[in-house]
Design an enzyme around this catalytic site. Structure first.
Site, PDB file in Angstrom:
ATOM      1  N   GLU A 177       0.665 -49.419  -7.832  1.00 55.53           N
ATOM      2  CA  GLU A 177       1.892 -49.188  -8.000  1.00 55.53           C
ATOM      3  C   GLU A 177       1.998 -47.437  -8.733  1.00 55.53           C
ATOM      4  O   GLU A 177       2.732 -47.341  -9.100  1.00 55.53           O
ATOM      5  CB  GLU A 177       3.045 -50.255  -8.528  1.00 55.53           C
ATOM      6  CG  GLU A 177       3.230 -50.365  -9.569  1.00 55.53           C
ATOM      7  CD  GLU A 177       2.136 -51.735  -9.473  1.00 55.53           C
ATOM      8  OE1 GLU A 177       2.238 -52.574 -10.644  1.00 55.53           O
ATOM      9  OE2 GLU A 177       1.253 -51.623  -9.164  1.00 55.53           O
ATOM     10  N   CYS A 282     -14.888 -51.418 -13.346  1.00 56.94           N
ATOM     11  CA  CYS A 282     -14.967 -52.998 -13.429  1.00 56.94           C
ATOM     12  C   CYS A 282     -17.027 -52.639 -13.517  1.00 56.94           C
ATOM     13  O   CYS A 282     -17.430 -53.708 -14.053  1.00 56.94           O
ATOM     14  CB  CYS A 282     -14.875 -53.401 -11.701  1.00 56.94           C
ATOM     15  SG  CYS A 282     -15.932 -52.811 -10.933  1.00 56.94           S
TER      16      CYS A 282
END
Length: 500
Positions: A177, A282
């Site tokens: 979001e 990551c």
């Protein structure tokens, strides 16, 4: 009037009906520029229903039809890559070149999906017994879901839905979001390529939307990329509801630098891998493990290079690193640097307090470099997800390997050395899913699969590559016996000579 990002359901934009919205902020200015509609349970159900209805025909469509649409989608994605990169920069904050690179990496998986016919070939064994053949085939699952993170709002969805759709599934995407616009634009381009309504859908939201997708009885599988605690929750919840799950979690990626390494190359690699995309990835190298006497020289070279990085708005061509995604995340990253000295680290570079003139309300943080970091410190134990590089000192290869393998994470790792034997030992002995040899960020190309070990992956399948195809299909074995046509019943003449 504030711009609103709507859902994409059944091949068209659908205004949010829940009345709940979230802000979308430009990280460079700190100003909310957009709002995004949050889906309630009914809206999630509508997206899944659209996908389920579309699967009735898409799941049995020809490979030629699917790949023709994917080729058109690839052409449109390539033509609009600059536009998508600008959307990413506006909502995530990463510099334009990083955003373009993200789209390029997503295109690799679309390339793979365009060749899905090769991946879906079955197997056939004839005459396993008298007149008996055995065939193995792969079939789509149905409605599948992707839940994706803020740090790669285009690339990570593209790691999932092109393969899923190519395999005959229909897809519901729940993007972050924080930067939702790129996902909707991908849906628009897919529709323009001729994708039937309902095959690809996008719903925005928070935990309400996520939990409904995890428990929905018509969802067959869930793909996720995010932090380890949420990956564990996704895996536990979705599997409890009978779903197939691939949930990729967090990381603490190490770079082992041996005494024979090219230190200039190692320093260049450490800087780009630690501070690229502001460390919000990551696969970032967040821990350099220096073996023996190379530590002092290596830290000096990293410091020299890091100090030259230009930090500024992502849409400024001069910028090499942009802001962090939110002010709260910036403050959390800064807290690790602020507390490092008290936990025994030497703060070589302190990026806290950094700001950009004219953009003082942006989510800025500078480059931080921590030396002689302890394995017991917060800066080492936690996934910081920001431009903070920790350097740890060890006396030997064995000590460095043990340190890396003791980490609960096993996403990616790298070794820098000129010694092929040492590199070979490392790639076999290190406990991580992706290994680089003189390559700091060993992200596999599209036709190999991406995924880690230990707390960096929950589930059996990595994403894209062969694992991705297997995840989005299920195997079926068909054993067939047909009578010899010469044995046809009396009165049926197939033109074969009679056996009797």
């Amino acid at each position: 009037m504030t711009k609103t990002v709507h859902h994409w359901i059944g091949g068209k934009a659908v205004e949010g009906a829940s009345g709940t919205h979230g802000p979308v902020t430009d990280p460079a200015t700190g100003r909310a520029t957009t709002r995004v509609a949050f889906a309630d349970v009914d809206e999630v159900d509508a997206a899944v229903a659209a996908a389920r209805e579309a699967f009735a025909t898409w799941g049995t469509s020809s490979l030629a039809q699917r790949t023709a649409i994917l080729f058109r989608f690839r052409a449109l994605l390539d033509a609009h890559r600059d536009e998508i990169a600008r959307l990413i920069t506006a909502e995530h904050g990463k510099v334009h070149e990083d955003a373009l690179g993200e789209v390029a990496r997503g295109l690799e998986i679309v390339d793979l999906a365009c060749g899905i016919a090769v991946q879906l070939k079955g197997e056939l064994s004839t005459q396993v017994a008298s007149r008996v053949d055995v065939a193995a085939i792969r079939q789509p699952l149905g409605v599948v879901v992707g839940i994706t993170p803020f740090n790669f709002p285009a690339m990570v969805p593209l790691w999932m839905f092109p393969l899923a759709v190519a395999c005959g599934n229909t897809f519901v995407l729940k993007p972050s979001e924080k930067d939702p616009s790129a996902a909707v634009r991908l849906g628009e381009l897919f529709a323009e390529a001729g994708l039937p309504d309902g095959v690809f859908n996008v719903v925005h939201g928070d935990k309400v939307a996520v939990d409904r997708l995890l428990e929905h009885p018509d969802v067959a599988a869930v793909s996720f990329v995010g932090s380890t605690p949420i990956a564990r929750y996704i895996h536990r919840t979705a599997t409890a509801h009978g779903k197939r799950v691939q949930a990729l979690g967090g990381a603490k990626n190490h770079m082992l630098v041996l005494p024979d390494a090219d230190l200039d190359a190692a320093a260049d690699a450490a800087v780009s891998a630690a501070y690229g995309s502001a460390g919000e990835r990551c696969m970032a190298i967040s821990a350099v493990v220096a073996v023996g006497a190379v530590g002092d020289a290596l830290v000096a070279k990293i410091k020299e290079r890091a100090e030259k990085i230009t930090i500024g708005p992502g849409d400024d061509p001069a910028s090499e690193m942009g802001p962090l995604i939110t002010a709260a995340h910036r403050d959390k990253v800064a807290s690790y640097v602020a507390g490092a000295a008290a936990q025994g680290a030497e703060v070589v570079l302190d990026g806290t307090g950094f700001t950009v003139e004219g953009y003082e309300d942006g989510h800025w943080i500078g480059i931080s470099l921590l030396d002689r970091v302890s394995v017991d410190s917060d800066a080492y134990r936690d996934e910081i997800f920001g431009p903070v590089l920790c350097v740890l000192r060890v006396d030997s290869y064995d000590e460095g390997l043990a340190l890396i393998n003791a980490s609960p994470y096993g996403n990616g790792t790298a070794v820098f050395t000129r010694d092929g034997g040492a590199a070979r030992r490392f790639q076999l002995e290190v406990e991580a899913g992706m290994v680089g040899v003189n390559v700091p960020i060993p992200v596999p190309v599209g036709y190999h699969s991406f995924g880690g070990w230990k707390d960096s992956l929950f589930g059996d399948h990595h994403v894209y590559g062969n694992d991705g195809t297997h995840f989005y299909t299920r195997g079926k074995v068909v054993t067939t016996r047909w009578p010899d046509p010469a044995d046809a019943p009396a009165g049926v003449d197939l033109g074969f000579p009679r056996n009797h």
